[in-house]
Write a protein that holds these residues in place. Structure first.
Motif, PDB file in Angstrom:
ATOM      1  N   ALA A 166     -21.338 -23.121  20.567  1.00 42.51           N
ATOM      2  CA  ALA A 166     -21.049 -23.552  21.934  1.00 42.51           C
ATOM      3  C   ALA A 166     -19.651 -23.129  22.368  1.00 42.51           C
ATOM      4  CB  ALA A 166     -21.200 -25.077  22.039  1.00 42.51           C
ATOM      5  N   LEU A 167     -18.694 -23.187  21.451  1.00 42.38           N
ATOM      6  CA  LEU A 167     -17.330 -22.764  21.768  1.00 42.38           C
ATOM      7  C   LEU A 167     -17.252 -21.251  21.970  1.00 42.38           C
ATOM      8  CD1 LEU A 167     -15.565 -25.079  19.183  1.00 42.38           C
ATOM      9  CD2 LEU A 167     -15.138 -25.133  21.661  1.00 42.38           C
ATOM     10  N   ARG A 168     -17.953 -20.500  21.136  1.00 40.74           N
ATOM     11  CA  ARG A 168     -17.966 -19.046  21.308  1.00 40.74           C
ATOM     12  C   ARG A 168     -18.582 -18.657  22.653  1.00 40.74           C
ATOM     13  NH1 ARG A 168     -20.510 -18.076  15.383  1.00 40.74           N
ATOM     14  NH2 ARG A 168     -18.604 -17.790  14.128  1.00 40.74           N
ATOM     15  N   ALA A 169     -19.660 -19.347  23.029  1.00 41.18           N
ATOM     16  CA  ALA A 169     -20.335 -19.024  24.288  1.00 41.18           C
ATOM     17  C   ALA A 169     -19.417 -19.215  25.485  1.00 41.18           C
ATOM     18  CB  ALA A 169     -21.593 -19.888  24.433  1.00 41.18           C
ATOM     19  N   ALA A 170     -18.507 -20.181  25.384  1.00 43.20           N
ATOM     20  CA  ALA A 170     -17.581 -20.458  26.483  1.00 43.20           C
ATOM     21  C   ALA A 170     -16.228 -19.783  26.302  1.00 43.20           C
ATOM     22  CB  ALA A 170     -17.377 -21.970  26.604  1.00 43.20           C
ATOM     23  N   ARG A 171     -16.056 -19.054  25.198  1.00 38.77           N
ATOM     24  CA  ARG A 171     -14.727 -18.526  24.849  1.00 38.77           C
ATOM     25  C   ARG A 171     -13.721 -19.679  24.941  1.00 38.77           C
ATOM     26  NH1 ARG A 171     -14.561 -13.133  24.298  1.00 38.77           N
ATOM     27  NH2 ARG A 171     -12.285 -13.108  24.484  1.00 38.77           N
ATOM     28  N   GLY A 172     -14.016 -20.715  24.177  1.00 35.63           N
ATOM     29  CA  GLY A 172     -13.373 -22.001  24.346  1.00 35.63           C
ATOM     30  C   GLY A 172     -12.037 -22.159  23.640  1.00 35.63           C
ATOM     31  N   HIS A 173     -11.596 -23.395  23.623  1.00 42.53           N
ATOM     32  CA  HIS A 173     -10.263 -23.776  23.145  1.00 42.53           C
ATOM     33  C   HIS A 173     -10.420 -24.977  22.212  1.00 42.53           C
ATOM     34  CE1 HIS A 173      -5.780 -24.536  24.484  1.00 42.53           C
ATOM     35  NE2 HIS A 173      -5.923 -24.528  23.174  1.00 42.53           N
ATOM     36  N   VAL A 174      -9.869 -24.893  21.010  1.00 41.26           N
ATOM     37  CA  VAL A 174      -9.877 -26.005  20.060  1.00 41.26           C
ATOM     38  C   VAL A 174      -8.444 -26.488  19.888  1.00 41.26           C
ATOM     39  CG1 VAL A 174     -10.552 -26.797  17.765  1.00 41.26           C
ATOM     40  CG2 VAL A 174     -11.843 -24.953  18.871  1.00 41.26           C
ATOM     41  N   VAL A 175      -8.237 -27.770  20.098  1.00 46.96           N
ATOM     42  CA  VAL A 175      -6.909 -28.384  19.976  1.00 46.96           C
ATOM     43  C   VAL A 175      -6.939 -29.381  18.833  1.00 46.96           C
ATOM     44  CG1 VAL A 175      -5.120 -29.755  21.109  1.00 46.96           C
ATOM     45  CG2 VAL A 175      -6.461 -28.107  22.445  1.00 46.96           C
ATOM     46  N   PHE A 176      -6.022 -29.226  17.906  1.00 50.12           N
ATOM     47  CA  PHE A 176      -5.881 -30.148  16.787  1.00 50.12           C
ATOM     48  C   PHE A 176      -4.647 -31.014  17.019  1.00 50.12           C
ATOM     49  CE2 PHE A 176      -8.208 -26.539  15.135  1.00 50.12           C
ATOM     50  CZ  PHE A 176      -9.196 -27.115  14.354  1.00 50.12           C
ATOM     51  N   VAL A 177      -4.849 -32.312  17.194  1.00 48.05           N
ATOM     52  CA  VAL A 177      -3.707 -33.219  17.285  1.00 48.05           C
ATOM     53  C   VAL A 177      -3.250 -33.465  15.856  1.00 48.05           C
ATOM     54  CG1 VAL A 177      -2.855 -35.458  18.041  1.00 48.05           C
ATOM     55  CG2 VAL A 177      -4.574 -34.233  19.408  1.00 48.05           C
ATOM     56  N   ASN A 178      -2.199 -32.773  15.475  1.00 46.40           N
ATOM     57  CA  ASN A 178      -1.683 -32.857  14.128  1.00 46.40           C
ATOM     58  C   ASN A 178      -0.550 -33.887  14.116  1.00 46.40           C
ATOM     59  OD1 ASN A 178      -0.315 -31.998  11.509  1.00 46.40           O
ATOM     60  ND2 ASN A 178      -1.994 -30.531  11.558  1.00 46.40           N
ATOM     61  N   SER A 179       0.576 -33.591  13.550  1.00 44.92           N
ATOM     62  CA  SER A 179       1.655 -34.558  13.399  1.00 44.92           C
ATOM     63  C   SER A 179       2.896 -33.834  12.904  1.00 44.92           C
ATOM     64  CB  SER A 179       1.242 -35.636  12.386  1.00 44.92           C
ATOM     65  OG  SER A 179       2.339 -36.444  12.002  1.00 44.92           O
ATOM     66  N   GLY A 180       4.046 -34.464  13.075  1.00 42.86           N
ATOM     67  CA  GLY A 180       5.227 -33.954  12.392  1.00 42.86           C
ATOM     68  C   GLY A 180       5.023 -33.948  10.898  1.00 42.86           C
ATOM     69  N   ALA A 181       4.143 -34.841  10.408  1.00 42.05           N
ATOM     70  CA  ALA A 181       3.832 -34.894   8.979  1.00 42.05           C
ATOM     71  C   ALA A 181       3.051 -33.685   8.520  1.00 42.05           C
ATOM     72  CB  ALA A 181       3.051 -36.170   8.660  1.00 42.05           C
ATOM     73  N   GLY A 182       2.535 -32.888   9.451  1.00 41.44           N
ATOM     74  CA  GLY A 182       1.861 -31.656   9.094  1.00 41.44           C
ATOM     75  C   GLY A 182       2.808 -30.485   8.939  1.00 41.44           C
ATOM     76  N   ILE A 183       4.108 -30.739   9.161  1.00 40.05           N
ATOM     77  CA  ILE A 183       5.141 -29.710   8.997  1.00 40.05           C
ATOM     78  C   ILE A 183       6.119 -30.110   7.903  1.00 40.05           C
ATOM     79  CG2 ILE A 183       7.045 -28.494  10.137  1.00 40.05           C
ATOM     80  CD1 ILE A 183       5.547 -28.856  12.765  1.00 40.05           C
ATOM     81  N   ASN A 184       6.554 -31.379   7.948  1.00 35.57           N
ATOM     82  CA  ASN A 184       7.450 -31.922   6.926  1.00 35.57           C
ATOM     83  C   ASN A 184       6.838 -33.218   6.400  1.00 35.57           C
ATOM     84  OD1 ASN A 184       9.794 -30.039   7.234  1.00 35.57           O
ATOM     85  ND2 ASN A 184       9.813 -30.901   9.297  1.00 35.57           N
ATOM     86  N   ALA A 185       6.784 -33.354   5.090  1.00 35.11           N
ATOM     87  CA  ALA A 185       6.174 -34.543   4.493  1.00 35.11           C
ATOM     88  C   ALA A 185       6.886 -35.811   4.951  1.00 35.11           C
ATOM     89  CB  ALA A 185       6.219 -34.442   2.968  1.00 35.11           C
ATOM     90  N   SER A 186       6.095 -36.809   5.336  1.00 35.77           N
ATOM     91  CA  SER A 186       6.646 -38.077   5.799  1.00 35.77           C
ATOM     92  C   SER A 186       6.665 -39.094   4.665  1.00 35.77           C
ATOM     93  CB  SER A 186       5.820 -38.632   6.963  1.00 35.77           C
ATOM     94  OG  SER A 186       5.950 -37.831   8.112  1.00 35.77           O
ATOM     95  N   PRO A 187       7.803 -39.697   4.369  1.00 38.14           N
ATOM     96  CA  PRO A 187       7.850 -40.731   3.328  1.00 38.14           C
ATOM     97  C   PRO A 187       6.913 -41.887   3.665  1.00 38.14           C
ATOM     98  CG  PRO A 187      10.066 -40.057   3.978  1.00 38.14           C
ATOM     99  CD  PRO A 187       9.126 -39.445   4.971  1.00 38.14           C
ATOM    100  N   GLY A 188       6.205 -42.372   2.686  1.00 36.24           N
ATOM    101  CA  GLY A 188       5.321 -43.509   2.907  1.00 36.24           C
ATOM    102  C   GLY A 188       3.989 -43.151   3.528  1.00 36.24           C
ATOM    103  N   LEU A 189       3.688 -41.854   3.648  1.00 31.73           N
ATOM    104  CA  LEU A 189       2.414 -41.442   4.227  1.00 31.73           C
ATOM    105  C   LEU A 189       1.826 -40.299   3.397  1.00 31.73           C
ATOM    106  CD1 LEU A 189       3.176 -41.497   8.071  1.00 31.73           C
ATOM    107  CD2 LEU A 189       1.498 -42.918   6.883  1.00 31.73           C
ATOM    108  N   ALA A 190       1.618 -40.559   2.137  1.00 27.51           N
ATOM    109  CA  ALA A 190       1.238 -39.491   1.209  1.00 27.51           C
ATOM    110  C   ALA A 190      -0.094 -38.846   1.575  1.00 27.51           C
ATOM    111  CB  ALA A 190       1.188 -40.044  -0.217  1.00 27.51           C
ATOM    112  N   SER A 191      -1.159 -39.633   1.650  1.00 31.91           N
ATOM    113  CA  SER A 191      -2.480 -39.052   1.908  1.00 31.91           C
ATOM    114  C   SER A 191      -2.556 -38.494   3.328  1.00 31.91           C
ATOM    115  CB  SER A 191      -3.578 -40.085   1.673  1.00 31.91           C
ATOM    116  OG  SER A 191      -3.423 -41.214   2.507  1.00 31.91           O
ATOM    117  N   TYR A 192      -1.927 -39.160   4.281  1.00 31.48           N
ATOM    118  CA  TYR A 192      -1.925 -38.693   5.668  1.00 31.48           C
ATOM    119  C   TYR A 192      -1.220 -37.341   5.772  1.00 31.48           C
ATOM    120  CZ  TYR A 192      -0.939 -38.820  10.729  1.00 31.48           C
ATOM    121  OH  TYR A 192      -0.853 -38.534  12.081  1.00 31.48           O
TER     122      TYR A 192
END
Length: 223
Positions: free
Chosen positions: A113-139
């Motif tokens: 469906a996304l290919r048919a529309a030449r669509g856009h996927v947005v991932f709401v990530n986090s600062g924790a996805g760039i630098n590890a956050s203390p106290g949020l190991a699994s996240y």
């Protein structure tokens, strides 16, 4: 109008994203059925889609009717405050199932469906996805992996726009729980508002078609 599916739209940032996109998009709000999700859908004339990201095998059948989709926003997520030694395997499993594998399963199911529309996927990530956050190991681990998936999707699907959004700490219920874990007092003024982050996401979605926003990093402006 173009269509946008948003996960985790029953409250907080997800509901704010729905509000920011409602003037420009037909909204599909994905998540476990709940009165809160129904209320958000009623506010914006949106439809709800009963998707359980913790049950990836059930996802393809739910989204099969969609033949075109312009925007998919992965916003749903869970967090279990805890350092590595405090964490449990069940917490890791749940975090990875929802934050990573659920997003992967939904993206794969909607790729045609996304290919048919030449669509856009947005991932709401986090600062924790760039630098590890203390106290949020699994996240933190789940967000690093989600960033890797987004980068791979961008490389492998050139007809799609793929954006990772890395906000700093946002004034949400999840944030309140983290502050309690840290032993502090919750003051929403210290954090980004959901509406601010939602507007940043809407700006990326509504960028001119010749623009491909790969990554957005936004932090609180503490004056």
């Amino acid at each position: 109008m173009p269509t946008a599916m948003i996960t985790g739209a029953s409250r907080g940032l997800g509901a704010a994203i729905a509000s920011a996109l409602a003037p420009t998009h037909t909204l599909l709000l994905a998540g476990r059925p709940s009165p809160r999700l129904d209320a958000v859908a009623a506010r914006f004339g949106a439809s709800t889609w009963p998707i359980d990201l913790a049950d990836p095998e059930s996802i393809p059948a739910v989204v099969e009717p969609l033949t075109e989709l312009d925007v998919l926003i992965h916003n749903a997520g869970v967090a279990f405050p805890g350092r590595v030694a405090e964490s449990t395997l069940d917490q890791w499993r749940t975090t990875l199932e929802v934050n990573l594998l659920g997003a992967v399963a939904l993206t794969l199911a909607l790729l045609p469906a996304l290919r048919a529309a030449r669509g856009h996927v947005v991932f709401v990530n986090s600062g924790a996805g760039i630098n590890a956050s203390p106290g949020l190991a699994s996240y933190t681990a789940s967000k690093f992996a989600l960033r890797g998936f987004a980068d791979s999707l961008r490389n492998d699907e050139p007809s799609l726009r793929v954006t990772s959004v890395h906000p700093g700490r946002i004034a949400t219920e999840m944030q309140q729980g983290l502050v309690v874990y840290e032993g502090g007092e919750y003051d929403p003024a210290r954090f980004l508002s959901p509406e601010t982050v939602a507007q940043v996401i809407a700006d990326a979605v509504n960028a001119p078609p010749d623009a491909h926003v790969h990554e957005v990093i936004v932090r609180p402006n503490r004056r």
